[in-house]
Enzyme design. Structure first.
Site, PDB file in Angstrom:
ATOM      1  N   ASP A 156       7.829   3.587  -2.357  1.00 26.30           N
ATOM      2  CA  ASP A 156       7.796   4.276  -1.506  1.00 26.30           C
ATOM      3  C   ASP A 156       9.289   4.145  -0.667  1.00 26.30           C
ATOM      4  O   ASP A 156       9.601   5.287  -0.525  1.00 26.30           O
ATOM      5  CB  ASP A 156       6.767   4.311  -0.518  1.00 26.30           C
ATOM      6  CG  ASP A 156       6.196   3.092   0.196  1.00 26.30           C
ATOM      7  OD1 ASP A 156       6.212   2.194  -0.488  1.00 26.30           O
ATOM      8  OD2 ASP A 156       6.529   2.790   1.503  1.00 26.30           O
ATOM      9  N   ASP A 198       3.740   3.107   6.897  1.00 22.99           N
ATOM     10  CA  ASP A 198       2.207   3.399   7.888  1.00 22.99           C
ATOM     11  C   ASP A 198       3.222   3.405   9.373  1.00 22.99           C
ATOM     12  O   ASP A 198       4.581   2.218   9.155  1.00 22.99           O
ATOM     13  CB  ASP A 198       1.886   2.678   8.184  1.00 22.99           C
ATOM     14  CG  ASP A 198       1.911   1.039   7.592  1.00 22.99           C
ATOM     15  OD1 ASP A 198       3.568   1.054   7.235  1.00 22.99           O
ATOM     16  OD2 ASP A 198       1.766  -0.177   8.585  1.00 22.99           O
ATOM     17  N   LYS A 246       0.712  -0.989   0.178  1.00 25.26           N
ATOM     18  CA  LYS A 246       0.086   0.387   0.267  1.00 25.26           C
ATOM     19  C   LYS A 246       0.846   1.246  -0.164  1.00 25.26           C
ATOM     20  O   LYS A 246       0.304   2.212  -0.210  1.00 25.26           O
ATOM     21  CB  LYS A 246      -1.016   0.096   1.105  1.00 25.26           C
ATOM     22  CG  LYS A 246      -1.965  -1.377   1.169  1.00 25.26           C
ATOM     23  CD  LYS A 246      -2.736  -1.281   3.340  1.00 25.26           C
ATOM     24  CE  LYS A 246      -3.287  -1.912   2.868  1.00 25.26           C
ATOM     25  NZ  LYS A 246      -3.602  -2.267   4.601  1.00 25.26           N
ATOM     26  N   GLY A 247       2.266   1.278   0.858  1.00 24.80           N
ATOM     27  CA  GLY A 247       2.894   2.242   1.062  1.00 24.80           C
ATOM     28  C   GLY A 247       2.948   3.713  -0.551  1.00 24.80           C
ATOM     29  O   GLY A 247       2.933   4.657   0.120  1.00 24.80           O
ATOM     30  N   LYS A 293      17.644   3.257   1.839  1.00 24.51           N
ATOM     31  CA  LYS A 293      17.781   3.168   2.931  1.00 24.51           C
ATOM     32  C   LYS A 293      18.664   1.823   2.912  1.00 24.51           C
ATOM     33  O   LYS A 293      19.108   1.160   3.329  1.00 24.51           O
ATOM     34  CB  LYS A 293      16.964   2.395   4.379  1.00 24.51           C
ATOM     35  CG  LYS A 293      16.261   3.229   4.916  1.00 24.51           C
ATOM     36  CD  LYS A 293      15.328   2.702   6.234  1.00 24.51           C
ATOM     37  CE  LYS A 293      14.516   3.155   6.683  1.00 24.51           C
ATOM     38  NZ  LYS A 293      13.836   2.126   7.722  1.00 24.51           N
ATOM     39  N   ASP A 341      14.361  -0.582   1.347  1.00 25.90           N
ATOM     40  CA  ASP A 341      14.801  -1.845   2.772  1.00 25.90           C
ATOM     41  C   ASP A 341      15.877  -2.235   3.126  1.00 25.90           C
ATOM     42  O   ASP A 341      17.018  -2.075   1.647  1.00 25.90           O
ATOM     43  CB  ASP A 341      13.955  -1.645   3.643  1.00 25.90           C
ATOM     44  CG  ASP A 341      13.932  -1.365   4.667  1.00 25.90           C
ATOM     45  OD1 ASP A 341      15.014  -1.358   5.238  1.00 25.90           O
ATOM     46  OD2 ASP A 341      12.917  -1.671   6.253  1.00 25.90           O
ATOM     47  N   ARG A 371      -0.078   6.671   7.516  1.00 23.72           N
ATOM     48  CA  ARG A 371       0.494   7.010   5.912  1.00 23.72           C
ATOM     49  C   ARG A 371      -0.703   8.767   5.566  1.00 23.72           C
ATOM     50  O   ARG A 371      -0.304   8.554   4.533  1.00 23.72           O
ATOM     51  CB  ARG A 371      -0.904   5.999   5.277  1.00 23.72           C
ATOM     52  CG  ARG A 371      -0.746   4.315   5.541  1.00 23.72           C
ATOM     53  CD  ARG A 371      -0.803   3.184   4.510  1.00 23.72           C
ATOM     54  NE  ARG A 371      -1.036   2.429   4.578  1.00 23.72           N
ATOM     55  CZ  ARG A 371      -0.208   1.642   4.874  1.00 23.72           C
ATOM     56  NH1 ARG A 371       1.699   1.819   4.177  1.00 23.72           N
ATOM     57  NH2 ARG A 371      -0.279   0.094   5.168  1.00 23.72           N
ATOM     58  N   PHE A 401      12.822   4.162  12.169  1.00 19.55           N
ATOM     59  CA  PHE A 401      11.869   4.234  11.411  1.00 19.55           C
ATOM     60  C   PHE A 401      10.958   5.679  11.250  1.00 19.55           C
ATOM     61  O   PHE A 401      10.706   6.499  11.850  1.00 19.55           O
ATOM     62  CB  PHE A 401      11.000   3.372  13.132  1.00 19.55           C
ATOM     63  CG  PHE A 401       9.971   2.908  13.020  1.00 19.55           C
ATOM     64  CD1 PHE A 401       9.280   3.108  11.497  1.00 19.55           C
ATOM     65  CD2 PHE A 401       9.862   1.991  13.929  1.00 19.55           C
ATOM     66  CE1 PHE A 401       7.666   2.562  11.448  1.00 19.55           C
ATOM     67  CE2 PHE A 401       8.171   1.958  13.543  1.00 19.55           C
ATOM     68  CZ  PHE A 401       7.397   2.146  12.412  1.00 19.55           C
ATOM     69  N   VAL A 402      10.408   5.709  10.007  1.00 19.80           N
ATOM     70  CA  VAL A 402       9.828   5.916   9.660  1.00 19.80           C
ATOM     71  C   VAL A 402       8.643   6.134   9.104  1.00 19.80           C
ATOM     72  O   VAL A 402       7.987   5.498   8.493  1.00 19.80           O
ATOM     73  CB  VAL A 402      10.849   6.668   7.676  1.00 19.80           C
ATOM     74  CG1 VAL A 402      11.946   7.842   7.851  1.00 19.80           C
ATOM     75  CG2 VAL A 402      11.354   5.967   6.448  1.00 19.80           C
TER      76      VAL A 402
HETATM   77  C1  PRP Z   1       7.363  -1.601   2.209  1.00 27.06           C
HETATM   78  C2  PRP Z   1       7.858  -1.468   1.051  1.00 27.06           C
HETATM   79  C3  PRP Z   1       8.651  -2.118   0.429  1.00 27.06           C
HETATM   80  C4  PRP Z   1       8.862  -2.798   0.917  1.00 27.06           C
HETATM   81  C5  PRP Z   1      10.744  -2.503   1.072  1.00 27.06           C
HETATM   82  O1  PRP Z   1       6.092  -2.641   1.905  1.00 27.06           O
HETATM   83  O2  PRP Z   1       6.287  -0.367   0.179  1.00 27.06           O
HETATM   84  O3  PRP Z   1       7.198  -2.448  -0.971  1.00 27.06           O
HETATM   85  O4  PRP Z   1       8.704  -3.481   2.216  1.00 27.06           O
HETATM   86  O5  PRP Z   1      11.302  -3.325   2.635  1.00 27.06           O
HETATM   87  P1  PRP Z   1      12.269  -4.496   1.801  1.00 27.06           P
HETATM   88  O6  PRP Z   1      12.908  -3.933   0.823  1.00 27.06           O
HETATM   89  O7  PRP Z   1      12.459  -4.800   3.087  1.00 27.06           O
HETATM   90  O8  PRP Z   1      11.739  -5.488   0.986  1.00 27.06           O
HETATM   91  P2  PRP Z   1       5.159  -2.822   3.277  1.00 27.06           P
HETATM   92  O9  PRP Z   1       5.802  -4.532   3.448  1.00 27.06           O
HETATM   93  O10 PRP Z   1       5.456  -2.565   4.565  1.00 27.06           O
HETATM   94  O11 PRP Z   1       3.965  -3.029   3.060  1.00 27.06           O
HETATM   95  P3  PRP Z   1       3.243  -1.641   2.904  1.00 27.06           P
HETATM   96  O12 PRP Z   1       3.307  -0.935   1.891  1.00 27.06           O
HETATM   97  O13 PRP Z   1       1.793  -2.323   2.977  1.00 27.06           O
HETATM   98  O14 PRP Z   1       3.481  -0.783   3.861  1.00 27.06           O
END
Ligand code: PRP
Length: 185
Positions: A108, A167, A51-52, A139, A111, A173, A160-161
């Protein structure tokens, strides 16, 4: 971690603003202009990983001056932090057959890199004209899988952003800026 029922509880976890609304908007306008130049004359499909990325997508698509289509996907990575390999499951797939498009994945945050290091090869197997990744945040210090986005708007340290689509337990969000989350209150 978050269990928020009041406005006071919502606000007290916002430690400090890391990237202002104006800084985000300026960077999004610039990225949209660059994409518009790079992809002129090419069929574009913006792929938002939910969703991000929904907030970033909604601003970025309006900063792109070319005709483009949009599609959405939910992908989750499942992995043990002690292992370098992980698994990505597609929980909601695209509607489009992407073989006729230059795919631009809109994220978004990158990580650990686990999600996109698996998802990009999966999409390439569908033979799109090309695949690139634009991410609002990167990051790099958190990487456990080798992955570099093609376009990054902001590189950030390991905080932690929250905000602008990101979220904590589904809250925050809707903040128009990127902030650091305070878990110690
Ligand atoms: C977040 C973000 C990426 C993923 C990146 O999604 O939107 O899709 O994590 O992380 P990584 O590089 O460690 O794989 P999340 O799983 O938090 O779901 P969301 O977008 O629904 O909040």
């Amino acid at each position: 971690m978050c269990n928020i029922t009041t406005k006071d509880e919502f606000e007290k976890h916002i430690k400090r603003i890391l990237i202002t609304e104006q800084e985000i908007q300026e960077a999004v306008i610039k990225a949209g202009a660059e994409i518009s130049k790079e992809y002129e004359g090419k069929p574009i499909l913006l792929v938002s990983i939910l969703k991000g990325s929904f907030v970033f997508l909604s601003d970025l698509c309006r900063a792109i001056t070319l005709p483009c289509e949009m599609d959405f996907m939910i992908a989750k990575s499942y992995y043990n932090s002690t292992e370098s390999s992980g698994e990505v499951k597609i929980l909601m797939d695209l509607e489009h057959d992407i073989s006729q498009y230059h795919v631009i994945i809109v994220e978004d945050i990158v990580d650990t890199g686990q999600t996109l290091s698996k998802l990009v090869p999966m999409l390439k197997e569908r033979n799109p004209l090309s695949v690139s990744v634009v991410t609002l945040l990167d990051k790099p210090s958190r990487r456990t899988a080798p992955f570099n986005p093609d376009k990054t708007l902001f590189t950030i340290p390991d905080h932690f952003v929250i905000g602008y689509g990101l979220d904590c337990s589904e809250y925050y969000r809707n903040l128009p800026y990127i902030a650091e989350y305070n878990a110690e209150v």
